[in-house]
Scaffold this active site. Structure first.
Site, PDB file in Angstrom:
ATOM      1  N   ARG A  44      57.131  21.652 -28.192  1.00  0.00           N
ATOM      2  CA  ARG A  44      56.540  22.357 -28.136  1.00  0.00           C
ATOM      3  C   ARG A  44      55.338  21.634 -29.286  1.00  0.00           C
ATOM      4  NH1 ARG A  44      54.246  27.467 -25.916  1.00  0.00           N
ATOM      5  NH2 ARG A  44      56.062  27.677 -24.761  1.00  0.00           N
ATOM      6  N   VAL A  45      54.270  21.512 -29.396  1.00  0.00           N
ATOM      7  CA  VAL A  45      53.013  20.952 -30.512  1.00  0.00           C
ATOM      8  C   VAL A  45      52.838  22.036 -31.969  1.00  0.00           C
ATOM      9  CG1 VAL A  45      51.132  19.371 -30.544  1.00  0.00           C
ATOM     10  CG2 VAL A  45      52.765  19.829 -28.989  1.00  0.00           C
ATOM     11  N   THR A  46      53.748  21.467 -32.931  1.00  0.00           N
ATOM     12  CA  THR A  46      54.057  22.669 -33.896  1.00  0.00           C
ATOM     13  C   THR A  46      53.328  21.534 -34.633  1.00  0.00           C
ATOM     14  OG1 THR A  46      56.433  22.490 -34.235  1.00  0.00           O
ATOM     15  CG2 THR A  46      55.556  23.909 -33.033  1.00  0.00           C
ATOM     16  N   VAL A  47      53.139  22.906 -36.360  1.00  0.00           N
ATOM     17  CA  VAL A  47      52.773  21.698 -37.361  1.00  0.00           C
ATOM     18  C   VAL A  47      53.910  22.267 -38.464  1.00  0.00           C
ATOM     19  CG1 VAL A  47      50.033  21.755 -37.080  1.00  0.00           C
ATOM     20  CG2 VAL A  47      51.240  24.059 -38.333  1.00  0.00           C
TER      21      VAL A  47
ATOM     22  N   TRP B 258      46.440  23.303 -31.533  1.00  0.00           N
ATOM     23  CA  TRP B 258      45.921  23.267 -32.313  1.00  0.00           C
ATOM     24  C   TRP B 258      44.810  21.734 -32.038  1.00  0.00           C
ATOM     25  CZ3 TRP B 258      46.446  26.766 -35.781  1.00  0.00           C
ATOM     26  CH2 TRP B 258      48.317  27.689 -36.072  1.00  0.00           C
TER      27      TRP B 258
ATOM     28  N   CYS C 236      49.538  29.045 -41.003  1.00  0.00           N
ATOM     29  CA  CYS C 236      50.667  28.538 -40.395  1.00  0.00           C
ATOM     30  C   CYS C 236      52.304  28.583 -41.933  1.00  0.00           C
ATOM     31  CB  CYS C 236      51.549  27.614 -39.663  1.00  0.00           C
ATOM     32  SG  CYS C 236      52.928  27.448 -39.384  1.00  0.00           S
TER      33      CYS C 236
ATOM     34  N   TYR D 196      58.616  36.898 -36.338  1.00  0.00           N
ATOM     35  CA  TYR D 196      57.876  36.613 -35.538  1.00  0.00           C
ATOM     36  C   TYR D 196      59.248  37.417 -33.864  1.00  0.00           C
ATOM     37  CZ  TYR D 196      55.076  33.098 -37.318  1.00  0.00           C
ATOM     38  OH  TYR D 196      54.067  32.365 -38.093  1.00  0.00           O
TER      39      TYR D 196
ATOM     40  N   GLU E 189      59.857  19.224 -38.936  1.00  0.00           N
ATOM     41  CA  GLU E 189      60.431  19.983 -39.395  1.00  0.00           C
ATOM     42  C   GLU E 189      60.189  20.401 -40.878  1.00  0.00           C
ATOM     43  OE1 GLU E 189      62.568  22.973 -40.595  1.00  0.00           O
ATOM     44  OE2 GLU E 189      62.633  22.853 -38.525  1.00  0.00           O
ATOM     45  N   SER E 190      59.367  21.728 -41.510  1.00  0.00           N
ATOM     46  CA  SER E 190      59.331  22.495 -42.392  1.00  0.00           C
ATOM     47  C   SER E 190      59.946  21.663 -43.526  1.00  0.00           C
ATOM     48  CB  SER E 190      58.201  23.396 -42.535  1.00  0.00           C
ATOM     49  OG  SER E 190      59.436  24.306 -42.667  1.00  0.00           O
TER      50      SER E 190
END
Length: 334
Positions: A134-137, A96, A63, A199, A152-153
């Site tokens: 959503r389940v995000t990294v 994930w 990611c 994206y 939040e990156s």
């Protein structure tokens, strides 16, 4: 790619019917801040104090958003301060997962060493049993409070940049106060048209939506290549957060986005300045250790079955990011 609805997992792809075929990214939900003393952060949220060993980072090596956080963890020498777990590159019907993807345990993937979960969505439920979204990294976890601090990156890298100064000898500031307005403006454009632009092209489900996104993407890449013909980095001779946010997209561009996301007007290899810039950033000490092209290619080509239903992962392209970059010959920006 699934999501949680009031704590229940649902394997749902993105809905583009209501948006004319356009992909719209959802807003991240956990937005607390770690600061050096636990005081309020930029969004007014606080109470999380920087401590060695207290925080844990959940990431995917595939990611680009999670990759940002790994780069800052490496550059700021926080590996012994912030622990990490790596999900499997294959994202299937359970989202994930940890070390149990379609091809078995993948080299580079790990167990969840903090909570012992099998699926990342279970980490979200540990923080909020009724979570919807959503389940995000990436996910930054607080071991002391047993909750998610932030997912939040863009905010996590700023915490790594500034909050843990007492625990590292690296004092490099990638978000210097005098450049913040310029960095923020560049970030906003690059996020919309490049980072998220790939994206928007790749997940588009109408021709108009795809062409709109891919046109904006290459207009911006053309402009960035021209900018980098006159400046070693995006903001002169100093590496900033803006460079690292762009880097993670550039690194994935030729191996994935050109073919898988149909971003094929040009390759990064075709841009004389962007390609050298990509090689220079890759060669910054420690950075190449955060890049895993096997995870990157496997994730995109195996996981996005609506785009690549066969799951075949291409063998190429051949990349040589260790080749001389020539960027050090550029004069310092005036």
């Amino acid at each position: 790619m699934g999501l949680l609805v009031d704590g229940k997992w649902s394997d749902q792809w993105y809905d583009t019917k209501s948006t004319g075929g356009r992909f719209q990214r959802t807003v991240t939900r956990f937005r607390n801040w770690i600061t050096s003393d636990g005081s309020a952060g930029p969004t007014g949220e606080g109470g999380f104090e920087a401590e060695a060993g207290r925080y844990h980072l959940y990431v995917s090596l595939a990611c680009p958003w999670a990759h940002r956080t790994l780069i800052f963890r490496k550059l700021k020498k926080l590996e012994d301060i912030i622990s990490v777990s790596v999900v499997d590159p294959h994202m299937g019907s359970e989202g994930w997962t940890f070390g149990n993807g379609a091809g078995g345990i993948s080299p580079g993937a790990t167990a969840d060493t903090v909570l012992g979960k099998s699926r990342l969505y279970e980490v979200y439920l540990q923080a909020d049993p009724h979570y919807s979204g959503r389940v995000t990294v990436p996910v930054l976890w607080d071991k002391k409070r047993g909750t998610i601090v932030n997912n939040e990156s863009a905010e996590i890298i700023r915490m790594f940049n500034s909050a843990f100064g007492a625990f590292t000898e690296v004092k490099t500031d990638y978000y210097p106060e005098k450049l913040r307005a310029e960095i923020d403006a560049l970030n906003a454009e690059i996020y919309d048209r490049v980072n998220n632009g790939v994206y928007k092209a790749g997940f588009a489900t109408s021709q108009d939506a795809y062409e709109e996104a891919v046109t904006a993407l290459f207009e911006t890449l053309d402009k960035l290549d021209d900018r980098l013909s006159r400046s070693r980095y995006l903001l002169g001779d100093r590496l900033t957060e803006a460079d690292w946010r762009l880097f993670t997209t550039l690194a994935r561009f030729d191996p994935v986005y050109v073919g898988h996301f149909k971003c094929n007007i040009r390759r990064i290899a075709d841009y004389p300045n962007l390609s050298g810039y990509l090689r220079e950033l890759y060669q910054v000490p420690g950075v190449k250790e955060t890049v895993n092209f096997t995870h990157i290619k496997r994730h995109y080509y195996e996981s996005h079955v609506t785009i690549n239903p066969t799951g075949i992962v291409p063998v190429g392209p051949v990349l040589d990011l260790d080749a001389p970059h020539g960027r050090d010959t550029l004069a310092k920006a005036a």
